[in-house]
Motif scaffolding. Sequence first.
Motif, mmCIF file in Angstrom:
data_model
loop_
_atom_site.group_PDB
_atom_site.id
_atom_site.type_symbol
_atom_site.label_atom_id
_atom_site.label_comp_id
_atom_site.label_asym_id
_atom_site.label_seq_id
_atom_site.Cartn_x
_atom_site.Cartn_y
_atom_site.Cartn_z
ATOM 1 N N MET A 144 -9.944 -2.878 12.149
ATOM 2 C CA MET A 144 -10.066 -1.128 12.630
ATOM 3 C C MET A 144 -10.249 -0.836 14.098
ATOM 4 S SD MET A 144 -13.239 -0.915 9.225
ATOM 5 C CE MET A 144 -13.305 0.699 9.622
ATOM 6 N N GLY A 145 -10.218 -1.814 14.785
ATOM 7 C CA GLY A 145 -10.545 -1.348 15.741
ATOM 8 C C GLY A 145 -11.640 -0.765 16.547
ATOM 9 N N MET A 146 -12.035 -0.663 17.527
ATOM 10 C CA MET A 146 -13.334 -0.305 18.162
ATOM 11 C C MET A 146 -12.985 1.424 19.043
ATOM 12 S SD MET A 146 -14.323 -3.261 21.176
ATOM 13 C CE MET A 146 -16.181 -2.596 21.578
ATOM 14 N N ALA B 154 -13.351 -0.108 3.261
ATOM 15 C CA ALA B 154 -14.255 -0.881 1.523
ATOM 16 C C ALA B 154 -13.641 -2.681 1.717
ATOM 17 C CB ALA B 154 -14.626 -0.713 0.525
ATOM 18 N N ILE B 155 -14.044 -3.268 1.416
ATOM 19 C CA ILE B 155 -13.381 -4.742 0.599
ATOM 20 C C ILE B 155 -13.902 -5.037 -0.482
ATOM 21 C CG2 ILE B 155 -12.752 -7.299 1.759
ATOM 22 C CD1 ILE B 155 -13.572 -5.817 5.116
ATOM 23 N N CYS C 237 -9.006 2.528 -7.118
ATOM 24 C CA CYS C 237 -8.862 3.601 -6.802
ATOM 25 C C CYS C 237 -8.334 4.921 -7.356
ATOM 26 C CB CYS C 237 -7.895 3.504 -5.664
ATOM 27 S SG CYS C 237 -8.490 2.453 -4.221
ATOM 28 N N ALA C 238 -7.541 4.590 -8.368
ATOM 29 C CA ALA C 238 -7.230 5.611 -9.429
ATOM 30 C C ALA C 238 -8.325 7.061 -9.867
ATOM 31 C CB ALA C 238 -5.768 5.565 -10.370
ATOM 32 N N SER D 165 -6.542 4.987 -0.781
ATOM 33 C CA SER D 165 -6.064 3.597 -2.169
ATOM 34 C C SER D 165 -5.906 2.667 0.123
ATOM 35 C CB SER D 165 -5.313 3.496 -2.369
ATOM 36 O OG SER D 165 -4.312 4.238 -1.698
ATOM 37 N N GLU D 166 -5.650 3.170 1.071
ATOM 38 C CA GLU D 166 -5.913 2.869 2.678
ATOM 39 C C GLU D 166 -6.586 2.331 3.423
ATOM 40 O OE1 GLU D 166 -6.019 7.249 3.044
ATOM 41 O OE2 GLU D 166 -5.157 6.029 1.466
#
Length: 225
Positions: free
Chosen positions: A1-3, A43-44, A56-57, A63-64
Amino acid sequence: MGMGRRRLVLLFPQLGDFDSIEYAQALVAAWPQLEAAGIAVLAIGIGDEASRQRFCAFTGFPSERLQVDAEPQLHRALGLYEGLRQIGGAWPNLLLMCAGIGSPGTLAEVLRGYTGDRNAPQRIADDETIQAGPLPPIQGSFFAKAGGTGFQRPFELATVRLRNMSEVLGHWRTYVPRDDFLTQRGGTFLLEADDTLLYSYRDRGILGFSETMARPLSFLDPILG
């Protein structure tokens, strides 16, 4: 996700786990506030591409913002609770946890879904129609007549959970490609822009994805205002 920004990282159990769905629904309801506060969400969960799409539906979770893994590798690396591991396999252990064995707080949370909670928000709008499993369609106004408005009324949360359960059981093998990890629990981690850990919570049992189940996202109150 990066800082460079605050990040909320969620480790869901199986995507077919009722906790995963209920947590996602709480997050979707708060999504505008999360975006306004500049919090990136990831989320994982345990599953595959088919379960990701179905999840997701149904929940409306973007979804991303959801990744899946066939095995709980990250859960293990973070030392998250694997659930009851008695002899007999995943299903017997899951049923024991549903009965509160090796799963603290589960029975009390189930009861709260039936008795209501004046400290929790209303879950079903008065003009909403909800289809929950074998029950006929229920108008939200039914709960208003039974208990009032502006808080979680008796049977309201239980009805939401019945709807979630009907969805999962009706598409079980899509949501849960493998039964091996039925008891695996998840966790919540909130990171500051510089990677400082602001908050963490590790699930201890079924229906225990938050330490404040009446308001699952209350840990974000200082940020969301």
